[in-house]
Write a protein that holds these residues in place. Sequence first.
Motif, mmCIF file in Angstrom:
data_model
loop_
_atom_site.group_PDB
_atom_site.id
_atom_site.type_symbol
_atom_site.label_atom_id
_atom_site.label_comp_id
_atom_site.label_asym_id
_atom_site.label_seq_id
_atom_site.Cartn_x
_atom_site.Cartn_y
_atom_site.Cartn_z
ATOM 1 N N LYS A 1 0.812 -1.260 -0.112
ATOM 2 C CA LYS A 1 -0.002 0.030 0.171
ATOM 3 C C LYS A 1 0.892 1.086 -0.120
ATOM 4 O O LYS A 1 0.553 2.133 -0.879
ATOM 5 N N VAL A 2 2.031 1.401 0.666
ATOM 6 C CA VAL A 2 2.863 2.379 0.704
ATOM 7 C C VAL A 2 3.427 2.477 -0.587
ATOM 8 O O VAL A 2 3.715 3.674 -1.018
ATOM 9 N N PRO B 1 0.091 4.611 4.284
ATOM 10 C CA PRO B 1 -0.877 3.450 3.781
ATOM 11 C C PRO B 1 -2.326 3.614 4.078
ATOM 12 O O PRO B 1 -3.280 3.224 3.351
#
Lengths: 448, 448
Positions: B48-49, B347
């Motif tokens: 997600k990051v 995130p």
Amino acid sequence: MRLSRYFLPVLKETPAEAQIASHRLMLRAGMIKQASAGIYSWLPLGLKVMRRIEAIVHEEQARAGHVPILMPTLQSSDLWRETGRYDAFGEEMLRITDRGGREMLYTPTAEELVTDIFRANVSSYRDLPLTLYQIQWKFRDEIRPRFGVMRGREFLMKDGYNFDLTEADAMHAYNRHLVSYLRTYERMGLQAIPMRADSGAIGGDNTHEFLVLAETGESEVFYDSAVTELTFGDREIDYDDMAQCQGVLEEFTTRYARTDETHDQAKFEAQVPEERRRSARGIEVGQIFYFGTKYSEPMGATVQGPDGKPVPVHMGSHGIGVSRLVGAIIEASHDEKGIIWPEGVTPFHAGIVNLRQGDPSTDSACEGIYKQLAVEGLEALYDDRAERAGAKFATMDLIGLPWRITVGPRGLANGKIELTSRRTGESEEMAPEAAIARLKDVYGCAAT
Amino acid sequence: MRLSRYFLPVLKETPAEAQIASHRLMLRAGMIKQASAGIYSWLPLGLKVMRRIEAIVHEEQARAGHVPILMPTLQSSDLWRETGRYDAFGEEMLRITDRGGREMLYTPTAEELVTDIFRANVSSYRDLPLTLYQIQWKFRDEIRPRFGVMRGREFLMKDGYNFDLTEADAMHAYNRHLVSYLRTYERMGLQAIPMRADSGAIGGDNTHEFLVLAETGESEVFYDSAVTELTFGDREIDYDDMAQCQGVLEEFTTRYARTDETHDQAKFEAQVPEERRRSARGIEVGQIFYFGTKYSEPMGATVQGPDGKPVPVHMGSHGIGVSRLVGAIIEASHDEKGIIWPEGVTPFHAGIVNLRQGDPSTDSACEGIYKQLAVEGLEALYDDRAERAGAKFATMDLIGLPWRITVGPRGLANGKIELTSRRTGESEEMAPEAAIARLKDVYGCAAT
């Protein structure tokens, strides 16, 4: 996007090496360029379509409660030896030796690696159910790569893996995937029919392939014509509702539909009235599997059950051919002039053709429409080149945007532009605002 | 995302093999798992990051007018022989033989392939300037991979390539990249200082590396402390304005700042007053190059100039270490409890901690906040597990979400929840609506 600033290298000639429509059209429309046998670079237009497909897959996976991860393309052979597949897989697996002499491979699928992630991190049935998936490049060293991205060597695939405590839970995961795949393909404008298939190198007895009927398909299929009348539509679905998902599976898979690998002529004749028996060719665009403990047992992927005892998890895997879908959609939707993109995957929502580039009034009308579409969340490809009208129309027809806005000095004198449907070829004169409103309506929630 | 349905395998123990903070924290926060030496699987939080970082890179590339493509990970050796780099590259290039006996390689960079795309499709100066870029996996067979994703073997990189008619145009492309990179890093909460560097295997004399100062950096750097006071901020930029881009380059690169490869102690002392001389360590997060006709000449990548004569194009290449940035940001932003994500790459926008899971009032308050945040375009991670408060706080601190909303029965009796900043540790009691309004304000346009 202004075409003068884009990179859209369309070809006038039909490339000799391309045998099927999608391959020809992807080359002609400047979507791909072959880098080496069965390996392609994705040029801007092709990449944009692939990204739209990926976005739909991600959205539908999220809706089904599946969690995205990303595994590497290169893996060590160690895990594959645990299941015996390092030797079993055969020559389609690309084997690599790194500088330290370690045996590696370019992953053709990832059951072993995802099972390793699972066993290292999950120990209790309380953490189940769990479905992890990725969209990642794979490699299969096809002896005869052909048909462009339809049978390439390096290809983009969505592969998902469910981990469940019981067979019943794992079959629910199977059903959940079936439902989410039906939704996924329909959003791309495709009818993909689930058919009973063979499990090949993945293993297991329960498997369905999703096939798009097309003359150029690689599989021969046999089915009850009633299956082609089923659509999922916009019905509400609760992915936690086991009975509901099971109901969808039954609706879509009870009637006879099989690939030649599992076809049984006697059953076919017994189950299907003659007037509904069909044989045709199909393109495989996805497959779902349930294989129980085939990987979890040899790899020791167990969880502590409610009674405190270790249980190997029940698994399945589920794939969608993302890069292949770009070709499959074209096979299903094109004409002699070029591609016809379904609205769900079109690279641009509309094309704008300026019939007299450099004329202040047509230029300013085009700019205004282009900017207003962007404000509405619609992306247009504006052909702002100093080309003649015929060439601009031919390019738009070739690249297949579903809607074209044509701006010329004559119409503009009456405050009108022309909105043309690529699919029907029908044009309608209207005010620019009306065309924008129509497009907003066509794309509905997808664009906002 | 509800934590009970997520896959966030945090570790209580500090992994012994991890020598630096980012590697330790990425393992402990369940962001990555090693698959083999220098090769990692990205678990949901890490992915997600990385996707947030990719999105920022894509947005800033689009703003600069650069066009995305995607080249394959495996290439044939043929093109690399045209420039002599197949032999010159050395052992870091992973060489592969396919089943047909063809020599392939896993691409460490793509100057040859993109030049081949260019020469096959562009023939006139009228189609310039053109900058093509991709975000794609690369491989460098490091002899000693270490520090997690900071020096991995398989890594995700943005690589862009400009094609221009003249050296002056290509230097404008260089400047445009410098400006867009400054914006890119700042949006990630990083100060990345452009420093004069060495061009290594890519070639050319003009090159700047972007370095983030950090004790764990692999490069020794020497600089005038005045460079650390420069920020790009939210100034308007016209990427077509050559003078404006040149002005930014001068502002950010005139003062002394060099890696040890190009450091010149005499110049350093002559140019920088003693009190402003600094030496430190830095992490390389990007690099830009101008190398003229180094690739276009041997590969015959020419265009017809305005006078009708063929001219080899002037090129440069420009890279951002996307997967490495995940680690670099952590090196620059963490404390003893865990990661502290800058808002630009976090995130999840906020965490929600339910202090009494199962209590109807806290459950319903948490659900309400969770859903309202989603309506506002803010994504929350809701810790809905039946865990004690201490464990929930420790997880939130470890994974580093910038904002935490804590919901407990006592506060709720007065209509209040607690909003806590991960960075300052400060908490404030307020109504749920006020917390949501605050977060909307903090994330501003990025979230809407």
